[in-house]
Design a protein around this motif. Sequence first.
Motif, mmCIF file in Angstrom:
data_model
loop_
_atom_site.group_PDB
_atom_site.id
_atom_site.type_symbol
_atom_site.label_atom_id
_atom_site.label_comp_id
_atom_site.label_asym_id
_atom_site.label_seq_id
_atom_site.Cartn_x
_atom_site.Cartn_y
_atom_site.Cartn_z
ATOM 1 N N TYR A 189 11.413 -4.465 3.961
ATOM 2 C CA TYR A 189 10.681 -3.751 2.915
ATOM 3 C C TYR A 189 9.881 -2.621 3.533
ATOM 4 O O TYR A 189 9.389 -2.745 4.645
ATOM 5 C CB TYR A 189 9.712 -4.712 2.210
ATOM 6 N N ARG A 190 9.740 -1.527 2.778
ATOM 7 C CA ARG A 190 8.870 -0.455 3.245
ATOM 8 C C ARG A 190 7.451 -0.951 3.146
ATOM 9 O O ARG A 190 7.003 -1.424 2.112
ATOM 10 C CB ARG A 190 9.052 0.794 2.407
ATOM 11 N N SER A 191 6.719 -0.836 4.253
ATOM 12 C CA SER A 191 5.342 -1.327 4.302
ATOM 13 C C SER A 191 4.343 -0.225 3.965
ATOM 14 O O SER A 191 3.346 -0.469 3.332
ATOM 15 C CB SER A 191 5.051 -1.882 5.696
ATOM 16 N N ASP A 192 4.628 1.005 4.417
ATOM 17 C CA ASP A 192 3.725 2.118 4.134
ATOM 18 C C ASP A 192 4.511 3.413 4.067
ATOM 19 O O ASP A 192 5.727 3.420 4.222
ATOM 20 C CB ASP A 192 2.591 2.196 5.161
ATOM 21 N N GLN A 193 3.847 4.518 3.855
ATOM 22 C CA GLN A 193 4.522 5.801 3.704
ATOM 23 C C GLN A 193 4.880 6.448 5.038
ATOM 24 O O GLN A 193 5.506 7.485 5.063
ATOM 25 C CB GLN A 193 3.665 6.747 2.866
ATOM 26 N N ASN A 194 4.497 5.834 6.142
ATOM 27 C CA ASN A 194 4.835 6.371 7.466
ATOM 28 C C ASN A 194 6.102 5.734 8.018
ATOM 29 O O ASN A 194 6.282 5.642 9.215
ATOM 30 C CB ASN A 194 3.672 6.136 8.439
ATOM 31 N N LYS A 199 4.134 -9.701 3.724
ATOM 32 C CA LYS A 199 3.181 -8.900 2.960
ATOM 33 C C LYS A 199 3.822 -7.546 2.656
ATOM 34 O O LYS A 199 4.083 -6.763 3.555
ATOM 35 C CB LYS A 199 1.897 -8.681 3.756
ATOM 36 N N HIS A 200 4.078 -7.298 1.390
ATOM 37 C CA HIS A 200 4.569 -5.995 0.955
ATOM 38 C C HIS A 200 4.178 -5.815 -0.504
ATOM 39 O O HIS A 200 3.854 -6.783 -1.193
ATOM 40 C CB HIS A 200 6.084 -5.863 1.149
ATOM 41 N N LYS A 201 4.186 -4.575 -0.957
ATOM 42 C CA LYS A 201 3.845 -4.313 -2.348
ATOM 43 C C LYS A 201 4.952 -4.865 -3.245
ATOM 44 O O LYS A 201 6.126 -4.853 -2.854
ATOM 45 C CB LYS A 201 3.679 -2.809 -2.564
ATOM 46 N N PRO A 202 4.615 -5.330 -4.437
ATOM 47 C CA PRO A 202 5.639 -5.911 -5.317
ATOM 48 C C PRO A 202 6.787 -4.952 -5.628
ATOM 49 O O PRO A 202 7.911 -5.374 -5.807
ATOM 50 C CB PRO A 202 4.861 -6.252 -6.591
ATOM 51 N N ASN A 203 6.523 -3.650 -5.688
ATOM 52 C CA ASN A 203 7.574 -2.675 -6.005
ATOM 53 C C ASN A 203 8.082 -1.935 -4.766
ATOM 54 O O ASN A 203 8.690 -0.878 -4.876
ATOM 55 C CB ASN A 203 7.058 -1.675 -7.036
#
Length: 93
Positions: free
Chosen positions: A10-15, A63-67
């Motif tokens: 999952y993508r964790s952040d925008q970096n 830990k990741h955002k739901p979307n």
Amino acid sequence: MDAILGGTIYRSDQNYTYVSQVVIPPVSGQQPYSIFFSLEKTKKAAAPAVEMYVKSAYLSPLKHKPNAQNWRFKALVGETAGLFDPKAKGRKK
């Protein structure tokens, strides 16, 4: 690393930091282990390749955002290495 090969990330952040969770078998039961990493295309390799930089890893539930965007690890490696364009159908020759 074997466990992440077939896993979903999952993508964790925008970096372009990604997170994946693998299960490691400690002495008493299995534990969730989160790995935060980035992938970069290797510029000087003769064949398509990527470099993986582990930024953090520790015992913790995923830990990741739901979307959050998600990929199969192998697909993201292929995309990052330039083996195929995710918007085009089929592989590059």
